[in-house]
Scaffold this motif. Structure first.
Motif, PDB file in Angstrom:
ATOM      1  N   ARG A  31      12.730 -13.451  12.666  1.00 28.15           N
ATOM      2  CA  ARG A  31      12.102 -13.768  13.850  1.00 28.15           C
ATOM      3  C   ARG A  31      10.908 -14.468  13.366  1.00 28.15           C
ATOM      4  O   ARG A  31      10.228 -14.234  12.308  1.00 28.15           O
ATOM      5  CB  ARG A  31      11.555 -12.690  14.676  1.00 28.15           C
ATOM      6  CG  ARG A  31      11.143 -12.987  16.032  1.00 28.15           C
ATOM      7  CD  ARG A  31      11.074 -11.714  16.841  1.00 28.15           C
ATOM      8  NE  ARG A  31      10.165 -10.718  16.520  1.00 28.15           N
ATOM      9  CZ  ARG A  31       9.092 -10.637  16.782  1.00 28.15           C
ATOM     10  NH1 ARG A  31       8.364 -11.505  17.280  1.00 28.15           N
ATOM     11  NH2 ARG A  31       8.263  -9.637  16.089  1.00 28.15           N
ATOM     12  N   LYS A  32      10.773 -15.787  13.907  1.00 33.39           N
ATOM     13  CA  LYS A  32       9.833 -16.563  13.377  1.00 33.39           C
ATOM     14  C   LYS A  32       8.374 -15.998  13.673  1.00 33.39           C
ATOM     15  O   LYS A  32       8.185 -15.761  14.907  1.00 33.39           O
ATOM     16  CB  LYS A  32       9.781 -18.014  14.084  1.00 33.39           C
ATOM     17  CG  LYS A  32       9.008 -18.967  14.033  1.00 33.39           C
ATOM     18  CD  LYS A  32       9.513 -19.854  12.742  1.00 33.39           C
ATOM     19  CE  LYS A  32       8.507 -21.070  12.605  1.00 33.39           C
ATOM     20  NZ  LYS A  32       8.573 -21.533  11.077  1.00 33.39           N
ATOM     21  N   SER A  33       7.439 -15.986  12.973  1.00 35.73           N
ATOM     22  CA  SER A  33       6.055 -15.569  13.108  1.00 35.73           C
ATOM     23  C   SER A  33       4.939 -16.481  12.700  1.00 35.73           C
ATOM     24  O   SER A  33       3.857 -15.939  12.855  1.00 35.73           O
ATOM     25  CB  SER A  33       5.856 -14.180  12.553  1.00 35.73           C
ATOM     26  OG  SER A  33       6.042 -14.226  11.128  1.00 35.73           O
ATOM     27  N   GLY A  34       5.243 -17.543  12.160  1.00 31.41           N
ATOM     28  CA  GLY A  34       4.135 -18.220  11.621  1.00 31.41           C
ATOM     29  C   GLY A  34       4.775 -19.660  11.095  1.00 31.41           C
ATOM     30  O   GLY A  34       5.855 -19.838  11.345  1.00 31.41           O
ATOM     31  N   LYS A  35       3.900 -20.416  10.471  1.00 31.59           N
ATOM     32  CA  LYS A  35       4.409 -21.770   9.808  1.00 31.59           C
ATOM     33  C   LYS A  35       5.195 -21.502   8.556  1.00 31.59           C
ATOM     34  O   LYS A  35       4.836 -20.803   7.735  1.00 31.59           O
ATOM     35  CB  LYS A  35       3.088 -22.641   9.768  1.00 31.59           C
ATOM     36  CG  LYS A  35       2.645 -22.858  10.886  1.00 31.59           C
ATOM     37  CD  LYS A  35       3.255 -24.084  11.847  1.00 31.59           C
ATOM     38  CE  LYS A  35       2.576 -24.715  12.989  1.00 31.59           C
ATOM     39  NZ  LYS A  35       3.415 -25.200  13.922  1.00 31.59           N
ATOM     40  N   GLU A  59       5.502 -28.876  10.339  1.00 28.82           N
ATOM     41  CA  GLU A  59       6.213 -27.836   9.668  1.00 28.82           C
ATOM     42  C   GLU A  59       6.405 -28.063   8.196  1.00 28.82           C
ATOM     43  O   GLU A  59       6.353 -27.043   7.352  1.00 28.82           O
ATOM     44  CB  GLU A  59       7.590 -27.311  10.273  1.00 28.82           C
ATOM     45  CG  GLU A  59       7.721 -26.519  11.391  1.00 28.82           C
ATOM     46  CD  GLU A  59       7.344 -24.991  11.144  1.00 28.82           C
ATOM     47  OE1 GLU A  59       7.501 -24.556  10.042  1.00 28.82           O
ATOM     48  OE2 GLU A  59       6.830 -24.441  12.078  1.00 28.82           O
ATOM     49  N   LEU A  60       6.976 -29.323   7.959  1.00 29.64           N
ATOM     50  CA  LEU A  60       7.228 -29.764   6.517  1.00 29.64           C
ATOM     51  C   LEU A  60       5.977 -29.676   5.716  1.00 29.64           C
ATOM     52  O   LEU A  60       6.042 -29.326   4.528  1.00 29.64           O
ATOM     53  CB  LEU A  60       7.810 -31.099   6.476  1.00 29.64           C
ATOM     54  CG  LEU A  60       9.255 -31.318   7.210  1.00 29.64           C
ATOM     55  CD1 LEU A  60       9.621 -32.979   7.097  1.00 29.64           C
ATOM     56  CD2 LEU A  60      10.012 -30.745   6.155  1.00 29.64           C
ATOM     57  N   HIS A  61       4.733 -29.785   6.354  1.00 28.68           N
ATOM     58  CA  HIS A  61       3.599 -29.844   5.611  1.00 28.68           C
ATOM     59  C   HIS A  61       3.242 -28.242   4.947  1.00 28.68           C
ATOM     60  O   HIS A  61       2.481 -28.169   4.174  1.00 28.68           O
ATOM     61  CB  HIS A  61       2.243 -30.185   6.594  1.00 28.68           C
ATOM     62  CG  HIS A  61       2.258 -31.688   7.170  1.00 28.68           C
ATOM     63  ND1 HIS A  61       2.173 -32.567   5.926  1.00 28.68           N
ATOM     64  CD2 HIS A  61       2.984 -32.171   8.117  1.00 28.68           C
ATOM     65  CE1 HIS A  61       2.334 -33.628   6.691  1.00 28.68           C
ATOM     66  NE2 HIS A  61       2.518 -33.414   7.946  1.00 28.68           N
ATOM     67  N   HIS A  62       3.935 -27.296   5.715  1.00 23.76           N
ATOM     68  CA  HIS A  62       3.949 -25.970   5.182  1.00 23.76           C
ATOM     69  C   HIS A  62       4.638 -25.552   4.091  1.00 23.76           C
ATOM     70  O   HIS A  62       4.421 -24.487   3.539  1.00 23.76           O
ATOM     71  CB  HIS A  62       3.817 -24.955   6.464  1.00 23.76           C
ATOM     72  CG  HIS A  62       2.750 -25.247   7.473  1.00 23.76           C
ATOM     73  ND1 HIS A  62       1.623 -24.556   7.460  1.00 23.76           N
ATOM     74  CD2 HIS A  62       2.898 -26.085   8.348  1.00 23.76           C
ATOM     75  CE1 HIS A  62       0.717 -25.066   8.450  1.00 23.76           C
ATOM     76  NE2 HIS A  62       1.596 -26.035   9.179  1.00 23.76           N
ATOM     77  N   SER A  95      16.040 -24.416  13.325  1.00 20.25           N
ATOM     78  CA  SER A  95      14.820 -25.362  13.444  1.00 20.25           C
ATOM     79  C   SER A  95      13.407 -24.476  12.891  1.00 20.25           C
ATOM     80  O   SER A  95      12.516 -25.096  12.948  1.00 20.25           O
ATOM     81  CB  SER A  95      14.494 -25.699  14.853  1.00 20.25           C
ATOM     82  OG  SER A  95      15.504 -26.357  15.378  1.00 20.25           O
ATOM     83  N   GLU A  96      13.614 -23.074  12.596  1.00 19.54           N
ATOM     84  CA  GLU A  96      12.524 -22.292  12.271  1.00 19.54           C
ATOM     85  C   GLU A  96      12.162 -22.396  10.941  1.00 19.54           C
ATOM     86  O   GLU A  96      11.184 -22.125  10.677  1.00 19.54           O
ATOM     87  CB  GLU A  96      12.945 -20.887  12.666  1.00 19.54           C
ATOM     88  CG  GLU A  96      12.985 -20.676  14.230  1.00 19.54           C
ATOM     89  CD  GLU A  96      13.353 -19.277  14.666  1.00 19.54           C
ATOM     90  OE1 GLU A  96      13.675 -18.482  13.839  1.00 19.54           O
ATOM     91  OE2 GLU A  96      13.168 -19.154  16.087  1.00 19.54           O
ATOM     92  N   GLY A 137       6.815 -17.912   7.307  1.00 25.72           N
ATOM     93  CA  GLY A 137       6.229 -17.664   8.232  1.00 25.72           C
ATOM     94  C   GLY A 137       7.330 -16.642   9.067  1.00 25.72           C
ATOM     95  O   GLY A 137       7.860 -16.994  10.405  1.00 25.72           O
ATOM     96  N   PHE A 138       8.017 -15.704   8.547  1.00 28.99           N
ATOM     97  CA  PHE A 138       9.002 -15.187   9.378  1.00 28.99           C
ATOM     98  C   PHE A 138       8.728 -13.416   9.116  1.00 28.99           C
ATOM     99  O   PHE A 138       8.101 -12.966   8.404  1.00 28.99           O
ATOM    100  CB  PHE A 138      10.396 -15.136   8.506  1.00 28.99           C
ATOM    101  CG  PHE A 138      10.968 -16.371   8.651  1.00 28.99           C
ATOM    102  CD1 PHE A 138      11.841 -16.420  10.081  1.00 28.99           C
ATOM    103  CD2 PHE A 138      10.770 -17.585   7.911  1.00 28.99           C
ATOM    104  CE1 PHE A 138      12.350 -17.862  10.200  1.00 28.99           C
ATOM    105  CE2 PHE A 138      11.378 -18.726   8.299  1.00 28.99           C
ATOM    106  CZ  PHE A 138      12.181 -18.691   9.368  1.00 28.99           C
ATOM    107  N   GLN A 139       9.205 -12.721  10.421  1.00 28.04           N
ATOM    108  CA  GLN A 139       9.284 -11.368  10.159  1.00 28.04           C
ATOM    109  C   GLN A 139      10.576 -10.789  10.047  1.00 28.04           C
ATOM    110  O   GLN A 139      11.431 -11.204  10.805  1.00 28.04           O
ATOM    111  CB  GLN A 139       8.615 -10.820  11.599  1.00 28.04           C
ATOM    112  CG  GLN A 139       7.112 -10.698  11.528  1.00 28.04           C
ATOM    113  CD  GLN A 139       6.543 -10.013  12.723  1.00 28.04           C
ATOM    114  OE1 GLN A 139       7.281  -9.909  13.623  1.00 28.04           O
ATOM    115  NE2 GLN A 139       5.482  -9.940  12.832  1.00 28.04           N
ATOM    116  N   TYR A 140      10.791  -9.910   9.261  1.00 26.63           N
ATOM    117  CA  TYR A 140      12.410  -9.525   9.014  1.00 26.63           C
ATOM    118  C   TYR A 140      12.495  -8.114   9.405  1.00 26.63           C
ATOM    119  O   TYR A 140      11.423  -7.285   9.650  1.00 26.63           O
ATOM    120  CB  TYR A 140      12.564  -9.533   7.557  1.00 26.63           C
ATOM    121  CG  TYR A 140      12.256 -10.612   6.725  1.00 26.63           C
ATOM    122  CD1 TYR A 140      13.504 -11.647   6.712  1.00 26.63           C
ATOM    123  CD2 TYR A 140      10.915 -11.055   6.121  1.00 26.63           C
ATOM    124  CE1 TYR A 140      13.101 -12.906   6.317  1.00 26.63           C
ATOM    125  CE2 TYR A 140      10.988 -12.589   5.650  1.00 26.63           C
ATOM    126  CZ  TYR A 140      11.851 -13.395   5.618  1.00 26.63           C
ATOM    127  OH  TYR A 140      11.872 -14.654   5.366  1.00 26.63           O
TER     128      TYR A 140
END
Ligand code: ATP
Ligand code: MG
Length: 377
Positions: A65-69, A168-171, A129-130, A73-76
């Motif tokens: 689940r997306k949780s940041g940039k 997003e790409l900047h991250h 897209s995440e 930035g994911f929660q598993y």
């Protein structure tokens, strides 16, 4: 627990493409069970283990689940209840979201096999897209399989464009970008990678220095890149060719002032940076080697430090041939022989002939120039 082969190995097996690494997913197991079976944990935020004998990666089935940039930035969520289908759903492309059971049965809930047959790179779900890294991954897979007729699905390209239009790409970290770029360069159709990034406006964000490639005559660009691929599988040669092309309209100093910070930002290995800079600086002289006078030839040899670093020459000549694809390069024939003769000039011998001090240096230079004036054909 059930164990499935997943990802690239399943895809490439179906494509009859060489399989280099195998990834496995484990359903219905806890980390404790894996450890009890002798698997070694990999220090990362989600549960991945290394098989004690094969060294291959086994990941517990997980959702995310997306949780940041950005890429991290994911929660598993991994638990024995997560199903294979749920795990496959988090993957990027349908052709990467197939699994094979131990009895050989193919599990393909998202029609990856059909997309393989239709030569389509298509995202699995809108969750594509995440993760901005997927823009680069899709472009890299396109570069890998373009010669087999693969294309990016329109709706996937649309998502790539949407992603590139956010921040997003900047991250993405330099390491991730470099890793994808380096791998893409070594694929059979590297230009396809850059073409796709350009089409979704990710090139302007990640590698703006390369945008001038798209103001060159397309035929020149295609011909040079194709030639570099034909001559060398090495990513550093292809990188040097692309950077020389992209900075073609600039003066040498300006070109270096662009290539250096680019390599710095990408943290590209020193060998890539060095070859790119030397190539940009010297390829015109190498291509016109016969037309140079003796002092220009010596300046080239000294500028490249070829007497001390002869290993620099072969990749440079390859890059140079790719940049001048229409005619044979005179330097390819005559320069190695000239270097051989120059390296045989021995200051000790000149000393034995009575030269010393300043006169020794002058005589050495005179003899070097003399050798440079006469070339083999
Ligand atoms: P390769 O031949 O390059 O190893 P691969 O498809 O096996 O290709 P890996 O990077 O090894 O690629 O990843 C294994 C699998 O994990 C992929 O096939 C895909 O299903 C999934 N995967 C990897 N990275 C991502 C990502 N950023 N987003 C979604 N899924 C991913
Ligand atoms: Mg893999």
């Amino acid at each position: 627990m059930q164990i499935y082969l997943v990802g690239g190995a399943v895809r490439d097996q179906l494509l009859d493409y060489p399989v280099y690494d195998r990834d496995w997913v484990v359903v219905g197991a806890t980390p404790q069970q894996m450890l009890a079976q002798g698997f070694k944990p990999v220090g990362s935020e989600f549960p991945v283990f290394i098989h004690p004998d094969s060294g291959e990666e086994y990941a517990l089935a997980r959702t995310e689940r997306k949780s940041g940039k950005g890429y991290t930035g994911f929660q598993y969520h991994a638990s024995p209840e997560v199903t294979l289908e749920e795990d496959l759903l988090r993957r990027d492309l349908t052709i990467n979201a197939m699994a094979q059971a131990e009895d050989g049965q193919l599990i393909d809930p998202y029609q990856g096999r059909q997309d393989l047959e239709n030569r389509l790179l298509r995202h699995v779900s809108p969750a594509f897209s995440e993760d901005p890294l997927r823009v680069l991954r899709v472009a890299r897979f396109a570069a890998r399989y373009a010669h087999l007729g693969f294309k990016v699905a329109d709706e996937t390209l649309a998502l790539m464009c949407e992603l590139a239009a956010t921040d997003e790409l900047h991250h993405l970290t330099a390491e991730r970008v470099w890793k994808e770029l380096e791998r893409a360069l070594a694929e059979p159709s590297p230009l396809v990678f850059f073409d796709l990034l350009q089409r979704c406006d990710a090139l302007a964000v990640l590698l703006p220095e390369l945008l001038p490639l798209y103001t060159l005559p397309r035929e020149q660009l295609e011909q040079s890149v194709a030639k570099s691929c034909q001559l060398s599988k090495q990513a550093d040669v292809r990188f040097a060719v692309l950077l020389s092309l992209a900075t073609e309209a600039l003066e040498t100093e300006q070109a270096s002032a662009l290539i250096e910070p680019l390599c710095e930002r990408l943290r590209s290995p020193k060998a890539f940076r060095e070859l790119a800079l030397l190539c940009r600086r010297w390829h015109p002289s190498l291509a016109g080697f016969k037309q140079l006078d003796d002092s220009e030839r010596l300046a080239l040899i000294q500028g490249l430090d070829l007497l001390r670093r002869p290993q620099r020459l072969p990749p440079l000549l390859l890059a140079c041939q790719a940049l001048h694809p229409d005619h044979p390069l005179p330097a390819c024939q005559s320069l190695p022989a000239l270097l051989e003769r120059l390296s045989q000039l021995n200051p000790k011998q000149l000393m034995a002939e009575g030269f010393k001090g300043k006169a020794l240096g002058q005589e050495l230079q005179a003899r070097q120039l003399q050798l440079c004036s006469a070339l083999d054909d």
